[in-house]
Design a protein around this motif. Sequence first.
Motif, short mmCIF file in Angstrom:
data_model
loop_
_atom_site.label_atom_id
_atom_site.label_comp_id
_atom_site.label_asym_id
_atom_site.label_seq_id
_atom_site.Cartn_x
_atom_site.Cartn_y
_atom_site.Cartn_z
N ASP A 18 44.83 14.53 5.16
CA ASP A 18 44.63 14.60 3.66
C ASP A 18 44.68 15.82 3.09
OD1 ASP A 18 42.38 14.29 5.21
OD2 ASP A 18 41.68 13.13 4.32
N THR A 19 44.22 16.72 3.41
CA THR A 19 43.69 17.67 2.39
C THR A 19 45.08 18.65 2.70
OG1 THR A 19 43.52 19.28 4.16
CG2 THR A 19 41.05 18.26 3.62
N LEU A 20 46.74 18.24 3.04
CA LEU A 20 47.57 19.42 2.96
C LEU A 20 48.15 18.98 1.54
CD1 LEU A 20 48.38 19.21 6.64
CD2 LEU A 20 47.22 20.85 5.17
N GLY A 21 48.90 19.70 1.22
CA GLY A 21 50.37 19.24 -0.29
C GLY A 21 51.39 20.23 0.51
N PHE A 22 52.72 20.40 -0.35
CA PHE A 22 53.60 21.09 -0.47
C PHE A 22 53.59 22.36 -1.25
CE2 PHE A 22 55.31 17.10 1.54
CZ PHE A 22 55.28 17.56 3.15
N ASP A 23 54.08 23.70 -1.26
CA ASP A 23 54.14 24.25 -1.89
C ASP A 23 55.91 24.83 -1.59
OD1 ASP A 23 52.67 25.44 -3.03
OD2 ASP A 23 51.54 26.80 -1.78
N TYR A 24 56.72 24.46 -3.33
CA TYR A 24 57.92 24.24 -3.21
C TYR A 24 58.62 25.68 -3.35
CZ TYR A 24 56.42 19.15 -3.10
OH TYR A 24 55.93 18.50 -2.49
N THR A 25 59.19 26.24 -2.85
CA THR A 25 59.74 27.82 -3.39
C THR A 25 61.91 27.25 -3.60
OG1 THR A 25 58.15 28.53 -2.03
CG2 THR A 25 60.01 30.05 -3.26
N CYS A 26 62.29 27.68 -4.61
CA CYS A 26 63.83 27.17 -4.71
C CYS A 26 64.79 28.27 -4.00
CB CYS A 26 64.09 27.22 -6.39
SG CYS A 26 63.36 26.00 -6.97
N GLU B 58 47.18 24.57 2.29
CA GLU B 58 45.79 23.46 1.95
C GLU B 58 46.16 22.91 0.12
OE1 GLU B 58 42.64 24.41 4.24
OE2 GLU B 58 43.31 25.78 4.99
N LEU B 59 45.82 22.12 -0.48
CA LEU B 59 45.59 21.68 -1.43
C LEU B 59 44.92 22.91 -2.52
CD1 LEU B 59 45.11 18.31 -1.10
CD2 LEU B 59 47.04 18.79 -2.58
N THR B 60 43.69 23.59 -1.92
CA THR B 60 43.50 24.16 -2.84
C THR B 60 43.50 25.92 -3.08
OG1 THR B 60 42.24 25.11 -0.58
CG2 THR B 60 41.15 23.15 -2.00
N LYS B 61 45.22 26.00 -1.93
CA LYS B 61 45.99 27.81 -2.12
C LYS B 61 47.58 26.83 -2.30
CE LYS B 61 42.64 28.85 1.95
NZ LYS B 61 42.94 28.91 3.77
N ARG B 62 47.40 26.33 -2.88
CA ARG B 62 48.73 25.60 -3.40
C ARG B 62 49.44 26.70 -4.91
NH1 ARG B 62 50.21 19.45 -5.38
NH2 ARG B 62 51.99 20.78 -5.48
N LYS B 63 50.26 27.39 -5.09
CA LYS B 63 50.82 27.99 -5.73
C LYS B 63 50.50 28.44 -8.11
CE LYS B 63 54.17 30.48 -2.97
NZ LYS B 63 55.67 30.23 -2.51
N SER B 64 50.50 28.46 -8.51
CA SER B 64 49.83 28.45 -9.39
C SER B 64 51.28 29.07 -10.05
CB SER B 64 48.40 28.63 -9.72
OG SER B 64 49.07 28.12 -11.29
N PHE B 65 52.13 28.48 -11.34
CA PHE B 65 52.64 29.35 -11.63
C PHE B 65 53.40 28.69 -12.89
CE2 PHE B 65 54.88 27.52 -8.43
CZ PHE B 65 55.82 26.68 -8.91
N PRO B 66 54.01 28.58 -14.15
CA PRO B 66 55.00 28.28 -14.64
C PRO B 66 55.15 27.13 -14.23
CG PRO B 66 54.69 29.95 -15.74
CD PRO B 66 53.83 30.33 -14.66
N HIS B 67 55.67 25.74 -14.32
CA HIS B 67 56.74 25.02 -13.64
C HIS B 67 56.71 23.62 -14.89
CE1 HIS B 67 52.60 23.93 -12.15
NE2 HIS B 67 53.03 22.44 -11.84
N TYR B 68 57.38 22.62 -14.22
CA TYR B 68 57.52 20.90 -14.56
C TYR B 68 57.17 20.58 -13.66
CZ TYR B 68 59.72 16.48 -14.93
OH TYR B 68 59.50 15.30 -15.47
N GLU B 69 56.62 19.63 -13.54
CA GLU B 69 56.16 18.84 -12.43
C GLU B 69 57.05 17.64 -12.71
OE1 GLU B 69 53.07 17.98 -9.39
OE2 GLU B 69 53.07 19.50 -11.13
#
Length: 610
Positions: free
Chosen positions: A487-495, A549-560
């Motif tokens: 439950d502390t995990l999320g996803f990073d998405y790379t096109c 991990e949610l605290t280590k997700r990439k940050s970049f200009p994006h649309y959710e």
Amino acid sequence: PPFDLSGCYNDSLATVPLVFILSPGSDPMSSLLSFADGLKTPVSSISLGQGQGPKAEKMIKDAQSSGEWVVLQNCHLAVSWMSSLEEICENITMENTNPNFRLWLTSYPSEHFPVSILQNSVKMTNEPPKGLRANLLQTYSSNPLSDPAFFEGCGERSPEFKKLLFGLCTFHAIVQERLSFGPIGWNVKYQFSTPDFVISVRQLQMFLNEYPEDLPLQALIYLTGECNYGGRVTDAKDRRTLMSILDVFYNFDVFNDEYTFSSSGNYYAPPDGEYPSYIEFIKKLPLTSAPEAFGLHANADITKDQKETDLFLASLATSQSTASGGANKGKDAALKEIVQVVKNKMPEPFDLEYANYKYPVMYLESMNTVLCQEMVRFNRLIEVIKKSIADLAKALEGLVVMSGDLEALGNSMYDGKIPALWAGKSYPSLKPLPSYVDDLCKRLKMLQDWLDDGPPNVFWISGFYFTHAFLTGIKQNFARRNKIPIDTLGFDYTCQPIREVTEKHEVGAFVNGMFLEGSRWDYDAFQLEDSEPKVLYSEAPMLLVEPVELTKRKSFPHYECPLYRTTERKGTLATTGHSTNFVMDIQLPSDRPQDYWIRGGVALLLELSE
């Protein structure tokens, strides 16, 4: 024609009831009470329902002698009392009734409403007008805006009030008009109505009068967006859209005369003026509004027209009488052919024993479980299809009785629709029957290839029965290998660029098979861009989905960007606050503000309706 309450009243008599035929989004009570107030006539009203019949009867009897008006609301909810109402109306005569008496009834269209009352009454309906201009004109012509005391009720702050008021009126019109664009406008059909607007506009005036030195804009945004209008909104993404639209009209820039509500510049709050000047300004607005007025791409007009055409054709199909006699022979022959085609295409159920042997439950490989569970689900569907078409084939030959279920199955297959019997065991799909069968066979082939050759390098994410299980499997593998709570995990998405993937990803998974609605993916700029003209859907890029991990997700200009299973987008509301049609949010690179895509209704889809 415009809604004329006084004209309807003049056509009536004490013995002639006046019936409001309700439509979604309309509420005649405020107009009626205001009209009665102008005539200095007392009004008694009651909302019908269980146990309210005797109270309503007494109310009518008392008013007959006193000359008051009686309003019976929501007659469609008192089905059992309608016969009594019919008898009461028949007994109202000029001899036993005060000439000033009037009986007003409100009801949605209902087969239980007495025909004799409909035949002998003045009938009215007040549907929400079509188009921004007509909607704005009706709002400004109705109570409370048509009341000079209210319109000029902010004294020195009148210029601020009128700017925000026009913004609120435009907002009200836009949230109603977006319904006509289908899921790209709102996921769920909400009946935003006049009372939502009236309470919002009264709060606006109250706040401006009570805080002469300040403008509590955040409080107004919360009350209007989250409470008054947002109280109707059940879908999390629709709530996001609602607040994004409200931000266009409730902000400090609106006081600037150069600020516009849309990119065309046609819609803006006019300079401070008298009431007639606003009516004249509205009358000069375009008769039909382009999609850009609602924040949508120009292609949304095509979606809107298609929706109206589909509705018309569906209504036409339901009005067709069922063929009988000789015509049925042609239908039976066609059905036999359809049954044979489906039978030939449908493979045998998966060998679950072999699958569990080859892909046993393993602590560090959750994908084995995902594969076996998918096969179990698809086997249920295959068995239902095979059994039902075998029974239908026998019924067409006259070997078994054609039951109601089999007749419904045959009618659906003949009409090219997915039978309800199959839909109960199927994944969500809006495809016509031929496309659905082909799509199902592709999904089954994907699983068979996985069973025979091992997991693919790129997963066709649209091919899963239950997509969430696949995504959870990716997370679970990562969590167990790294001993991290899932439950502390999320996803990073790379096109990914267009390329052939030759090996599986060690941590995450490559996925493809998604579609974009409302925008397109630009491989040159490597970001979201506006759709090409007349292209409603485009293929989304292949994605690398990596657990992190949610605290280590990439940050970049994006649309959710929300991902949905079907073009309908609507589903049953789950305990997560999302609909069952919703899969997850995917971050797609973009150089534009999120609000631009949110208002455009941009979404990813696992499956099209074609």
